[in-house]
Motif scaffolding. Structure first.
Motif, mmCIF file in Angstrom:
data_model
loop_
_atom_site.group_PDB
_atom_site.id
_atom_site.type_symbol
_atom_site.label_atom_id
_atom_site.label_comp_id
_atom_site.label_asym_id
_atom_site.label_seq_id
_atom_site.Cartn_x
_atom_site.Cartn_y
_atom_site.Cartn_z
ATOM 1 N N CYS A 338 0.839 -1.208 0.000
ATOM 2 C CA CYS A 338 0.000 0.000 0.000
ATOM 3 C C CYS A 338 0.872 1.254 0.000
ATOM 4 N N LEU A 438 -4.788 -6.144 -2.065
ATOM 5 C CA LEU A 438 -6.192 -6.520 -1.852
ATOM 6 C C LEU A 438 -6.352 -8.034 -1.817
ATOM 7 N N LEU A 439 -5.608 -8.722 -2.660
ATOM 8 C CA LEU A 439 -5.679 -10.192 -2.679
ATOM 9 C C LEU A 439 -5.214 -10.781 -1.349
ATOM 10 N N VAL A 441 -5.244 -9.278 1.629
ATOM 11 C CA VAL A 441 -6.169 -8.910 2.709
ATOM 12 C C VAL A 441 -7.480 -9.694 2.624
ATOM 13 N N THR A 442 -7.963 -9.954 1.440
ATOM 14 C CA THR A 442 -9.278 -10.594 1.279
ATOM 15 C C THR A 442 -9.225 -12.112 1.275
ATOM 16 N N THR A 443 -8.027 -12.692 1.328
ATOM 17 C CA THR A 443 -7.924 -14.163 1.332
ATOM 18 C C THR A 443 -7.085 -14.640 2.505
ATOM 19 N N PRO A 444 -7.482 -14.311 3.729
ATOM 20 C CA PRO A 444 -6.658 -14.696 4.887
ATOM 21 C C PRO A 444 -6.592 -16.201 5.094
ATOM 22 N N ARG A 445 -7.659 -16.918 4.735
ATOM 23 C CA ARG A 445 -7.665 -18.369 4.959
ATOM 24 C C ARG A 445 -6.680 -19.102 4.057
#
Length: 455
Positions: A338, A438-439, A441-445
């Motif tokens: 970022c 963004l990828l 942050v949005t795919t923590p699992r």
């Protein structure tokens, strides 16, 4: 009669006859003769005109001929100019090949010298010549000197000859490596390796300056990426070469070889590299841009050095205190990206040619830190995410992805720059950086650590 005849004789030559038939006849006769003479004269005149015309035509033809000769000379001159342009273009290509080869091999020697002591470290430890703490001090001395010289090298490359700076750095680095092989005093080793690290900072800023001078902006990214690969190639081949020499001839011989190669390459670079195409009477392939770029590049390298260290320290501390269902190191990497996206935005829309050099260098340092930080984190995550016996393979895959990205940053981005300009390239990089953050942050699992799974 006589007077008349006299008159007629006198008047006849004038072609005027007074009254009288006889005079008329005489006039007619004279007229006839006159006309005859006139015709004759006309004939002569015509012939004379013909001759004049032929002369004038001849003269005209002569002028045309001369014109044709001149045109021929002009054509020959144009042809010679065309041939001269081709010769200049071929000479420029020859210079470009020679200079790029010198830079590629020279920068590979820079990398070889920088790592030559680390290749001998296991042998030195086994022989009891150094301790682990001594190795750490030697390494720290080199890295700190390298971090400072990266910035100073960029400034110096704008003030003095990049050819001399590149050759001098390579010469100093090789000399420090040779002297390192001639002693067994740890304190002297620390000083010599600090000198080696300081000399290393002369390498890349000089390369950046020379690339900008000798290569077209349309292909600048490609040549930059290929030259960067010289360090990777050296880092790949030099461990095998060093191991062979150490096994066959000892650790000292390995450093002697690295130092001698650098000294020879320094002389070759000094004789081969030319600072500017104008010095070789060649057309400049670069756009006439007066503003230098080397300080910005050096600031990026310096920021990258500290960014890599900061990334490791931050991830260790945050991972020990924050408990989330995700890989904390990757979240830190997302934060770095970022910051990189913000730096690219400032570079695209905020900075102007009137901006202070201090501000420009500051933006370069931020960009370098935010780009090199995630690189370190990805290597750590790759090693941690797999069992110990597969960690090397995992890291190799991550390194392969990095090399693919380096290749894509060359010719494809130069094509994008040709179509959309360099601002378009920066916008594309912003989009890719933001998408990567963004990828994550949005795919923590997808990136939960093994330790978190066990917990």
């Amino acid at each position: 009669m006589t007077p008349d005849n006299t008159v007629s004789k006198r008047v006849t030559p004038n072609g005027t006859i007074p009254n009288g038939a006889t005079n008329g006849s005489l006039r007619n006769t004279t007229s006839a003769q006159s006309s005859s003479n006139t015709h004759a004269m006309n004939g002569k005149i015509s012939r004379s005109n013909g001759s004049v015309s032929s002369l004038s035509n001849g003269a005209t033809n002569g002028v045309i001929l001369n014109g044709e000769i001149k045109n021929g000379k002009m054509k020959e001159n144009v042809k010679e100019m065309g041939d001269s342009s081709k010769i200049k273009a071929n000479q420029l290509k020859s210079y470009q090949r020679a200079i790029f080869t010198a830079l590629f091999l020279g920068y590979a020697c820079y990398t070889y010298n920088r790592k030559s002591a680390s290749y001998a470290t296991p042998t030195l430890l086994a022989a009891g010549l150094v301790t682990t703490n001594t190795v750490g001090v030697i390494s720290s001395c080199q890295n700190m000197a390298y971090a400072v010289s990266k910035f100073l090298g960029g400034v110096l490359s704008d003030k003095i000859s990049a050819r001399l700076l590149f050759s001098f750095g390579l010469l100093l680095s090789g000399a420090a490596t040779l002297l390192f092989s001639r002693t067994e005093d740890p304190m002297v080793w620390a000083v010599l390796w600090a000198v080696n690290g300081f000399a290393q900072g002369c390498g890349w800023p000089s390369c950046a300056k020379l690339l900008k001078k000798w290569f077209s902006p349309a292909n600048f990214g490609t040549w930059w990426s290929v030259l960067t690969a010289s360090s990777n190639l050296s880092g790949t081949l030099s461990p095998f070469l060093a191991a062979y020499i150490i096994i066959s001839h000892g650790w000292s011989a390995s450093l002697v070889f690295a130092g001698l190669v650098s000294l020879v390459m320094a002389v070759a670079a000094l004789l081969t590299i030319v600072d500017d195409p104008e010095l070789a009477n060649l057309p400049s392939p670069a756009l006439p841009v007066d503003a230098p770029a080397s300080s910005f590049v050096s600031a990026m390298e310096t920021g990258g050095f500290f960014g890599g260290i900061l990334a490791g320290v931050l991830t260790d501390r945050i991972a020990s205190k924050v408990k989330v269902q995700a890989n904390v190191r990757l979240l830190v990497a997302a934060a770095f990206m970022c910051a990189c996206c913000a730096g690219l935005y400032v570079l695209s829309f905020v900075l102007t040619p009137a901006s202070s050099q201090v501000v420009v260098s500051g933006v370069g340092a931020v960009l370098g830190a935010s780009m090199f930080g995630p690189i370190s984190i990805y290597g750590i995550v790759a090693s941690e995410s797999f069992p110990a016996h597969l960690s090397g393979t995992a890291h190799a895959f991550v390194a392969l992805a990095a090399n693919v990205g380096a290749v894509l940053a060359g010719w494809p981005l130069s094509r994008v720059a040709r179509v959309w300009s360099w601002r378009g390239v920066l916008l594309l990089l912003q989009a890719l950086t933001a998408a990567s953050a963004l990828l994550i942050v949005t795919t923590p699992r997808l990136h939960i650590t093994t330790k978190a799974k066990k917990d």
